[in-house]
Motif scaffolding. Sequence first.
Motif, mmCIF file in Angstrom:
data_model
loop_
_atom_site.group_PDB
_atom_site.id
_atom_site.type_symbol
_atom_site.label_atom_id
_atom_site.label_comp_id
_atom_site.label_asym_id
_atom_site.label_seq_id
_atom_site.Cartn_x
_atom_site.Cartn_y
_atom_site.Cartn_z
ATOM 1 N N ARG A 16 0.841 -1.275 -0.074
ATOM 2 C CA ARG A 16 0.021 -0.063 0.155
ATOM 3 C C ARG A 16 0.874 1.244 -0.109
ATOM 4 O O ARG A 16 0.888 1.983 1.117
ATOM 5 N N ILE A 17 1.426 1.695 -1.246
ATOM 6 C CA ILE A 17 2.359 2.696 -1.434
ATOM 7 C C ILE A 17 1.741 3.294 -2.710
ATOM 8 O O ILE A 17 0.959 3.004 -3.479
ATOM 9 N N GLU A 18 2.565 5.003 -2.818
ATOM 10 C CA GLU A 18 1.965 5.462 -3.867
ATOM 11 C C GLU A 18 3.235 5.756 -4.691
ATOM 12 O O GLU A 18 3.143 5.737 -5.907
ATOM 13 N N LEU A 19 4.678 5.345 -4.075
ATOM 14 C CA LEU A 19 5.745 5.707 -5.240
ATOM 15 C C LEU A 19 6.466 4.374 -5.257
ATOM 16 O O LEU A 19 6.534 3.487 -4.180
ATOM 17 N N PRO A 20 6.350 3.918 -6.392
ATOM 18 C CA PRO A 20 7.162 2.619 -6.733
ATOM 19 C C PRO A 20 8.741 2.612 -6.167
ATOM 20 O O PRO A 20 9.215 3.717 -6.167
#
Length: 919
Positions: A272-276
């Motif tokens: 659950r992240i926004e930045l790879p």
Amino acid sequence: MKTSLRLVPGLLCLWALSCVANAAQSVSVPRIDQETYRLPNGLNVILVQDKRLPLVSVNIWYHVGPANEKAGRTGFAHLFEHMMFQGSKNVPEDQHCSILEGAGASQINGTTDFDRTNYFETVPSNQLELALWIESDRMGFLPEVLDQAKLTNQQDVVRNERRQSTENRPYGLMDEALFHTLFPKGHPYYASIIGSHADIEAVRLGDVRDFFRQYYSPSNASLAIVGDIDKAAVKALVARYFGPLKAGPAVEKVSVTQPRIDAEQRVVATDRIELPRVYMAWHTPALFTPGDADADLAATVLGGGKTSRLYRKLVYELQIAQNVMASQQSLQLGSVFQIEATARPGVTVEQLEQAIDAELARLAAEGPTAAELERARNGVLTGLMQSLETGMGIANRLNSYQHYLGRSDWLQQDLDRYQKVDVASVKAFVQSGLRRQARVVLHAVPGEKQIEDVPRTAERAAEAAPTTTPVDWRAKRPVAAPARQFTLPVPKRFTLPNGLTVMLLEQHRLPVLSANLVVLAGSDRNPIAKPGLASFTADMLDEGTSTRSNGKLADDLASLGAALSSGSSTDNAAVSLYTLTRNVDPAFALLADVVLNPAFDANEIERVRRSRLTQLVQQRENPTAVAQRSFNKSLYGAHPYGYTELGTQAAVQSISRDDLLAFWKSAYQPGNAALVVAGDITEAQLRNLITKHLGGWSGAGDRAAPPAATQAETATVVLVDKPGAPQSALRIGQIGVARSSPDYVPLEVMNNVLGGMFSSRINLNLRERNGYAYGAGSGFAFRRGPGPFVATSSVRTDATAPAVKEIFNELRSIREAEVTPAELTLSRDSLARSLPGMFETSSSMAGSSAQLFVHGLPLDYYQKLPQSILAVTAADVLRVAREHLQPERMVSVVVGDRAKVEESLKALGMGPVEVRQAE
């Protein structure tokens, strides 16, 4: 708890000096004067005498870690580390830490790494016998008091630690996934150090006792004692406490074949992240074997800070990465070289990987430049000096040599191996060791977090503790020896003609120096419409000057082996410098340049702006960061204290170059600042140095008071929804008092009892008694204006409402009756006796003394502080608790899974629950 000791070259200055050739110049490197011997039962003992402070560090390494675990028992070594703090035959349950805290310990802990487990404490030197009594008692007599209740509690605690450190943290599961691909199942390094929920839950009491008998014995350990000691007296104490313990069974050496990867392995993992994020990893030479030092320096060249190739290409030039790093994790059975890069918004993992591959190919083809390699060597040498300013740092290093090499006197050889690394050997390492076909590549991308939790066993198998043997002489706790007469240092103070305050704490133990240039330009000066302005301004100082570009500044610092950083807090901004004494003049020139001549270059501003906006995105991914932001806003509203240092997205986007320049001009003035220096320099030398570099600075400055803040009238509950979160992050509190409050000292004594120590009421309740959390505590953020009081914890989801209830129970309890005499004594002694620890390193000396300027305290404040602490009474504690803790008006912020916790929070009857989103 995973820790890793990074071994780098250099020698420590205690007494004797010698000269060792450096590739660039002759370097004076001091030598440790150590004495080593071995007890008949096999215990290796290392003694180092250092009379500078009345402190002594005790550090014991056991030759056991996850590498020794059996199949189905991952995390066992780490769980056992926890069991070692649960009391032994003569140390009562839950009193290991409280006994040491009461003795004035400034450090108490244990750590587990793949190849070893260690336990340590730093105590006043007159309490050394107490530390040896505790360590020997748990080495010799732990199983006699182990029972199912203790094991059950620590299984809960460790599982909460896994949730907090791994599962409820962005990217927390990625290292585990990477190692699962690097190593085959069954390899000692395959599993996470902390283990899996299933294996932790499956542990039985008999396993614990068997583990102790096999590995926890004198013959499988080494003991380092460093500090204010008399060696003859210490030898007698070691013989008394450890000599009678029996040698354990032989421990079979772990031996495995280094895995070989012949074709690139690729993995995609979701979180659950926004930045790879991109991870790359290779198998590399084991610790202290040929090639290990080459890998270490190659990692610095590739990803070791602003001068590294990956930073300059990915973060600075292409601006496709928020951050990037490379490291050599040196281990006994084979090391791991790792690269990690986090994407900026809108950037793909494929773009990151392509850019990393280009830099790897360039380094393989060309090798590092001689200047790059020398900067890398200088950096690790300075880092070594900094780490070895403490007794514990010395003890850890000598124990590491003893553990891995069977001898503690290996500093010279360690230095030599780094000195032998050259451009050709690094190039050869990259070509052969970092090949594409020999690596693992992991892409962390947005998606569901895959957590393999298991239910808590309703009734873990019960097993009684064995009957203890009759009480012997060990049952009597040692009495402290007479305390050495010692006065906390008082800085020399003088003022330059331009109004700059200068403080000096002179000490010549090591050829190093720390300097803090502190300016009353913190976030409390932020305009309400532009939160984050102070921090943005401070961040820009080391991003280039009118005489040096960003890259030139970074190169100049690295060539000196100096570390310089700028930043801000609520009360002040600071530029901090750490340097070897031999480089003090050019290092101070750089410090002066960033303070007096910041360029505020438009391109650099936009790059830093994008970085700060990305940091705000990253904060949304982190439950503890979300909890803090929500708590600040709920407590203070539209007030400088209502925001984090980063500010808000709107403010970061709106701040202009004119805003930054105006803030710098108005706040960064010598009349508003102090230069605090600690280390190897005389007053005359310092006067000449700062007159040369800072004498031309001008401006009167001011000590503007922070704006007033209004306390809420009723309690508020704020629930921030994080669907699927395995834990709830808690922040409970109210507006407190300013640092200038006459109640500062009794409030610290009171809070120590409530939530300021490991043995505090809140921590023992949530962690030890109920197993709700890995840790919990409370504290006042004492600022120039009224900062917050806050109780914090991260608790398992099903315990959210019970944990909140228990925190409020403790808040009310401390207001209802006086603390016990034992609690009062423990709190006061812990605070007063641990104060010398604030002056153990040049950096801590400079940081502590800077607070005298920030808060307008007298120069002899710390000298008189112990008497003030010891004068606090139980009545004082009750009074300040009643006056400054108001549970009925506190804000409670909970960041967790709304679907699972909302109804139970409402049932507490603390008022309406306001639901917010993480944004």
